[in-house]
Design a protein around this motif. Structure first.
Motif, PDB file in Angstrom:
ATOM      1  N   LEU A 145     102.482 -57.125  15.819  1.00 11.87           N
ATOM      2  CA  LEU A 145     102.645 -55.711  15.379  1.00 11.87           C
ATOM      3  C   LEU A 145     103.722 -55.975  14.157  1.00 11.87           C
ATOM      4  O   LEU A 145     104.392 -56.796  14.059  1.00 11.87           O
ATOM      5  CB  LEU A 145     103.617 -55.045  16.453  1.00 11.87           C
ATOM      6  CG  LEU A 145     102.662 -54.486  17.797  1.00 11.87           C
ATOM      7  CD1 LEU A 145     103.822 -54.111  18.938  1.00 11.87           C
ATOM      8  CD2 LEU A 145     102.396 -53.408  17.254  1.00 11.87           C
TER       9      LEU A 145
ATOM     10  N   VAL B 176     107.003 -55.286  11.716  1.00 13.13           N
ATOM     11  CA  VAL B 176     108.438 -55.376  11.958  1.00 13.13           C
ATOM     12  C   VAL B 176     109.229 -54.624  10.956  1.00 13.13           C
ATOM     13  O   VAL B 176     108.935 -54.870   9.480  1.00 13.13           O
ATOM     14  CB  VAL B 176     108.915 -56.841  11.702  1.00 13.13           C
ATOM     15  CG1 VAL B 176     110.342 -56.680  11.939  1.00 13.13           C
ATOM     16  CG2 VAL B 176     108.340 -57.582  13.142  1.00 13.13           C
TER      17      VAL B 176
ATOM     18  N   PHE C  40     111.982 -57.351  20.926  1.00  9.56           N
ATOM     19  CA  PHE C  40     111.081 -56.383  21.319  1.00  9.56           C
ATOM     20  C   PHE C  40     109.673 -56.858  21.838  1.00  9.56           C
ATOM     21  O   PHE C  40     109.342 -56.463  22.852  1.00  9.56           O
ATOM     22  CB  PHE C  40     110.937 -55.274  20.103  1.00  9.56           C
ATOM     23  CG  PHE C  40     111.898 -54.599  19.919  1.00  9.56           C
ATOM     24  CD1 PHE C  40     112.494 -53.748  20.765  1.00  9.56           C
ATOM     25  CD2 PHE C  40     112.610 -54.618  18.611  1.00  9.56           C
ATOM     26  CE1 PHE C  40     113.468 -52.835  20.528  1.00  9.56           C
ATOM     27  CE2 PHE C  40     113.670 -53.747  18.264  1.00  9.56           C
ATOM     28  CZ  PHE C  40     114.155 -52.901  19.252  1.00  9.56           C
ATOM     29  N   PRO C  41     109.193 -57.907  21.063  1.00 14.95           N
ATOM     30  CA  PRO C  41     107.588 -58.001  21.867  1.00 14.95           C
ATOM     31  C   PRO C  41     107.328 -58.244  23.076  1.00 14.95           C
ATOM     32  O   PRO C  41     106.695 -57.549  23.719  1.00 14.95           O
ATOM     33  CB  PRO C  41     107.431 -59.516  20.902  1.00 14.95           C
ATOM     34  CG  PRO C  41     108.218 -59.603  19.546  1.00 14.95           C
ATOM     35  CD  PRO C  41     109.614 -58.873  20.322  1.00 14.95           C
TER      36      PRO C  41
ATOM     37  N   VAL D 260     108.692 -54.751  25.286  1.00 16.07           N
ATOM     38  CA  VAL D 260     107.756 -53.850  25.063  1.00 16.07           C
ATOM     39  C   VAL D 260     106.453 -54.011  25.676  1.00 16.07           C
ATOM     40  O   VAL D 260     105.984 -53.044  26.438  1.00 16.07           O
ATOM     41  CB  VAL D 260     107.833 -53.426  23.404  1.00 16.07           C
ATOM     42  CG1 VAL D 260     109.072 -52.943  23.193  1.00 16.07           C
ATOM     43  CG2 VAL D 260     107.002 -54.432  22.806  1.00 16.07           C
TER      44      VAL D 260
ATOM     45  N   TRP E 166     105.536 -51.616  28.969  1.00 16.58           N
ATOM     46  CA  TRP E 166     104.360 -50.621  28.920  1.00 16.58           C
ATOM     47  C   TRP E 166     103.471 -51.286  30.163  1.00 16.58           C
ATOM     48  O   TRP E 166     102.807 -50.442  30.569  1.00 16.58           O
ATOM     49  CB  TRP E 166     103.923 -50.639  27.440  1.00 16.58           C
ATOM     50  CG  TRP E 166     102.733 -49.886  27.308  1.00 16.58           C
ATOM     51  CD1 TRP E 166     101.399 -50.141  27.444  1.00 16.58           C
ATOM     52  CD2 TRP E 166     102.846 -48.340  27.144  1.00 16.58           C
ATOM     53  NE1 TRP E 166     100.610 -48.873  27.584  1.00 16.58           N
ATOM     54  CE2 TRP E 166     101.438 -47.801  27.375  1.00 16.58           C
ATOM     55  CE3 TRP E 166     103.892 -47.464  27.035  1.00 16.58           C
ATOM     56  CZ2 TRP E 166     101.199 -46.416  27.056  1.00 16.58           C
ATOM     57  CZ3 TRP E 166     103.483 -46.140  26.937  1.00 16.58           C
ATOM     58  CH2 TRP E 166     102.234 -45.693  27.009  1.00 16.58           C
TER      59      TRP E 166
ATOM     60  N   ARG F 211      98.381 -53.603  23.136  1.00 16.75           N
ATOM     61  CA  ARG F 211      99.219 -53.295  21.967  1.00 16.75           C
ATOM     62  C   ARG F 211      99.000 -51.897  21.353  1.00 16.75           C
ATOM     63  O   ARG F 211      99.761 -51.322  20.767  1.00 16.75           O
ATOM     64  CB  ARG F 211      98.469 -54.375  21.141  1.00 16.75           C
ATOM     65  CG  ARG F 211      99.464 -54.682  19.697  1.00 16.75           C
ATOM     66  CD  ARG F 211      98.989 -53.860  18.704  1.00 16.75           C
ATOM     67  NE  ARG F 211      97.596 -53.627  18.326  1.00 16.75           N
ATOM     68  CZ  ARG F 211      96.995 -54.328  17.560  1.00 16.75           C
ATOM     69  NH1 ARG F 211      97.585 -55.177  16.884  1.00 16.75           N
ATOM     70  NH2 ARG F 211      95.655 -54.116  17.323  1.00 16.75           N
TER      71      ARG F 211
ATOM     72  N   GLU G  22     101.839 -49.304  20.731  1.00 19.67           N
ATOM     73  CA  GLU G  22     101.828 -49.028  19.241  1.00 19.67           C
ATOM     74  C   GLU G  22     101.960 -47.553  19.050  1.00 19.67           C
ATOM     75  O   GLU G  22     102.735 -46.921  17.983  1.00 19.67           O
ATOM     76  CB  GLU G  22     100.898 -49.827  18.181  1.00 19.67           C
ATOM     77  CG  GLU G  22     101.254 -49.575  16.797  1.00 19.67           C
ATOM     78  CD  GLU G  22     100.206 -50.330  15.755  1.00 19.67           C
ATOM     79  OE1 GLU G  22     100.784 -50.496  14.604  1.00 19.67           O
ATOM     80  OE2 GLU G  22      99.243 -50.932  16.307  1.00 19.67           O
TER      81      GLU G  22
ATOM     82  N   TRP H  81     106.008 -47.794  19.500  1.00 23.59           N
ATOM     83  CA  TRP H  81     106.383 -48.430  18.295  1.00 23.59           C
ATOM     84  C   TRP H  81     107.010 -47.422  17.288  1.00 23.59           C
ATOM     85  O   TRP H  81     107.885 -47.833  16.507  1.00 23.59           O
ATOM     86  CB  TRP H  81     105.273 -49.196  17.528  1.00 23.59           C
ATOM     87  CG  TRP H  81     105.800 -50.570  17.017  1.00 23.59           C
ATOM     88  CD1 TRP H  81     105.743 -50.722  15.650  1.00 23.59           C
ATOM     89  CD2 TRP H  81     106.265 -51.777  17.527  1.00 23.59           C
ATOM     90  NE1 TRP H  81     106.110 -51.928  15.226  1.00 23.59           N
ATOM     91  CE2 TRP H  81     106.481 -52.637  16.467  1.00 23.59           C
ATOM     92  CE3 TRP H  81     106.533 -52.108  18.892  1.00 23.59           C
ATOM     93  CZ2 TRP H  81     106.913 -53.787  16.674  1.00 23.59           C
ATOM     94  CZ3 TRP H  81     107.015 -53.432  18.968  1.00 23.59           C
ATOM     95  CH2 TRP H  81     107.509 -54.089  18.081  1.00 23.59           C
TER      96      TRP H  81
ATOM     97  N   ILE I 218     110.821 -47.697  17.397  1.00 23.78           N
ATOM     98  CA  ILE I 218     111.254 -49.174  17.008  1.00 23.78           C
ATOM     99  C   ILE I 218     111.495 -48.890  15.531  1.00 23.78           C
ATOM    100  O   ILE I 218     112.206 -49.404  14.973  1.00 23.78           O
ATOM    101  CB  ILE I 218     110.460 -50.131  17.448  1.00 23.78           C
ATOM    102  CG1 ILE I 218     110.605 -50.400  18.834  1.00 23.78           C
ATOM    103  CG2 ILE I 218     110.930 -51.505  16.548  1.00 23.78           C
ATOM    104  CD1 ILE I 218     109.843 -51.521  19.384  1.00 23.78           C
ATOM    105  N   MET I 219     110.128 -48.446  14.663  1.00 21.72           N
ATOM    106  CA  MET I 219     110.208 -48.466  13.426  1.00 21.72           C
ATOM    107  C   MET I 219     111.284 -47.250  13.017  1.00 21.72           C
ATOM    108  O   MET I 219     111.683 -47.665  11.729  1.00 21.72           O
ATOM    109  CB  MET I 219     109.009 -47.840  12.949  1.00 21.72           C
ATOM    110  CG  MET I 219     107.685 -49.107  13.279  1.00 21.72           C
ATOM    111  SD  MET I 219     107.693 -50.521  12.678  1.00 21.72           S
ATOM    112  CE  MET I 219     107.361 -50.080  10.784  1.00 21.72           C
TER     113      MET I 219
END
Length: 323
Positions: A103, A105, A117-118, A121, A125, A271, A275, A279, A282-283
């Protein structure tokens, strides 16, 4: 390249290894940071071996830059800043990841922060939302609410619409941290009975448990009808005595999963889902990293000691650029 491996006496050795190559559908990452997980300690102790074909080098998640791409990759290019979930190989200067477990960053996060995170999450999830199906408006209880997984689980539950979020932790300070992350009620398990607290609240719809042992029976008591209990670890043991009558009466579901050995296609599916659903938080900085501490690679033994102590809150990270 430098890499950390487990010796016959269970000690860790930093040794020189050949740099891996990216195969079909894989990318090679120049590692900046690697996450330390309790699973690493279990592997070191001989209880959680790497799945067939995985690297014997420790480490299940990394942050870094794409160094090379293998045939069949389509999304990432050399120089991209990424994080990745791995079946092994993270405690090293370079690591190979399937593109479907990678993903982007955000530039706003340091390597250590992004490494919070990886693994978390993906784990949350896969278990809380994909398997246990926590829905908006439901009540969620997370044991170990200030662990590296817990601090992400309680935030994700809140952001994805849980009506109430409860968490257990072992000190008043950890309980206070959990509240800052969106927990409605933090329960100090050393001075309070979480079954009583949850009973007063009407019970939980979903419980994420890493403790096992006597918590199995207590979780059953703490659930409301049609509740789902999912275990990702059994730190207090795999064996206990359980009265299954309330499981029948309340129509409960008891589940347990691991993530590491799942097929590549399954991890890609997870994933893609996280995402789309997680995600973005997070972004844009809404889902916060909680970094406990960082250690140079040369100080990996201290990082493992910190994890073993249970005193940490949030993520423990190895930084490759610090020796």
């Amino acid at each position: 390249m430098r890499a950390v491996t487990i010796q016959a006496d269970k000690s860790l050795l930093i040794q020189d290894r050949a740099r891996p190559d990216a195969g079909d559908g894989e990318i090679l990452i120049r590692v900046e940071a690697a996450g330390v997980n309790r699973a690493d300690l279990l592997q070191r102790a001989g209880f959680y071996p790497a799945p067939p074909g995985a690297s014997e080098i420790l480490g299940l998640e990394v942050v870094g830059h794409v160094e090379a791409v293998g045939p069949g990759t389509t999304r990432f290019k050399i120089g991209d800043r990424v994080c990745a979930l791995l079946p092994g190989g993270g405690y090293a200067d370079f690591a190979v990841a399937d593109e479907g477990s990678v993903l982007p960053v955000p530039d706003s996060l340091s390597a250590a922060e992004a490494c919070c995170f990886p693994e978390a999450v993906f784990t949350v999830w896969a278990n809380v939302f994909d398997r246990a199906r926590l829905h908006p408006g439901e009540v969620f209880l997370c044991h170990g609410g200030t662990s590296g997984i817990g601090v992400i689980a309680v935030q994700m539950a809140r952001l994805l619409g849980a009506e109430s979020v409860f968490a257990t932790a072992g000190t008043d300070e950890k309980c206070a941290l959990a509240v800052t992350l969106g927990v409605d009620r933090a329960i100090n398990y050393k001075s309070e009975d979480f079954v009583t607290v949850m009973g007063e609240a009407g019970g939980a719809d979903v419980i994420l448990d890493m403790v096992g042992g006597d918590y199995v029976a207590r979780n059953i008591q703490a659930c409301r009808p049609d509740g789902r209990i999912i275990n990702i670890a059994y730190m207090n043991g795999f064996k206990t005595e359980v009265d299954f009558r309330p499981v029948l009466i309340k129509r409960l579901s008891l589940m347990a999963t691991t993530l590491r050995a799942r097929p590549i296609a399954e991890k890609r599916r997870l994933r893609d889902a996280l995402e789309a659903k997680v995600w973005p938080f997070i972004m844009d900085g809404t889902l916060r990293p909680v970094l406990d501490s960082s250690f140079a690679l040369s100080n990996v033994e201290a990082a493992h000691a910190r994890m073993q102590s249970g005193q940490h809150s949030g993520k423990i990270v190895l930084l490759m650029g610090e020796g």
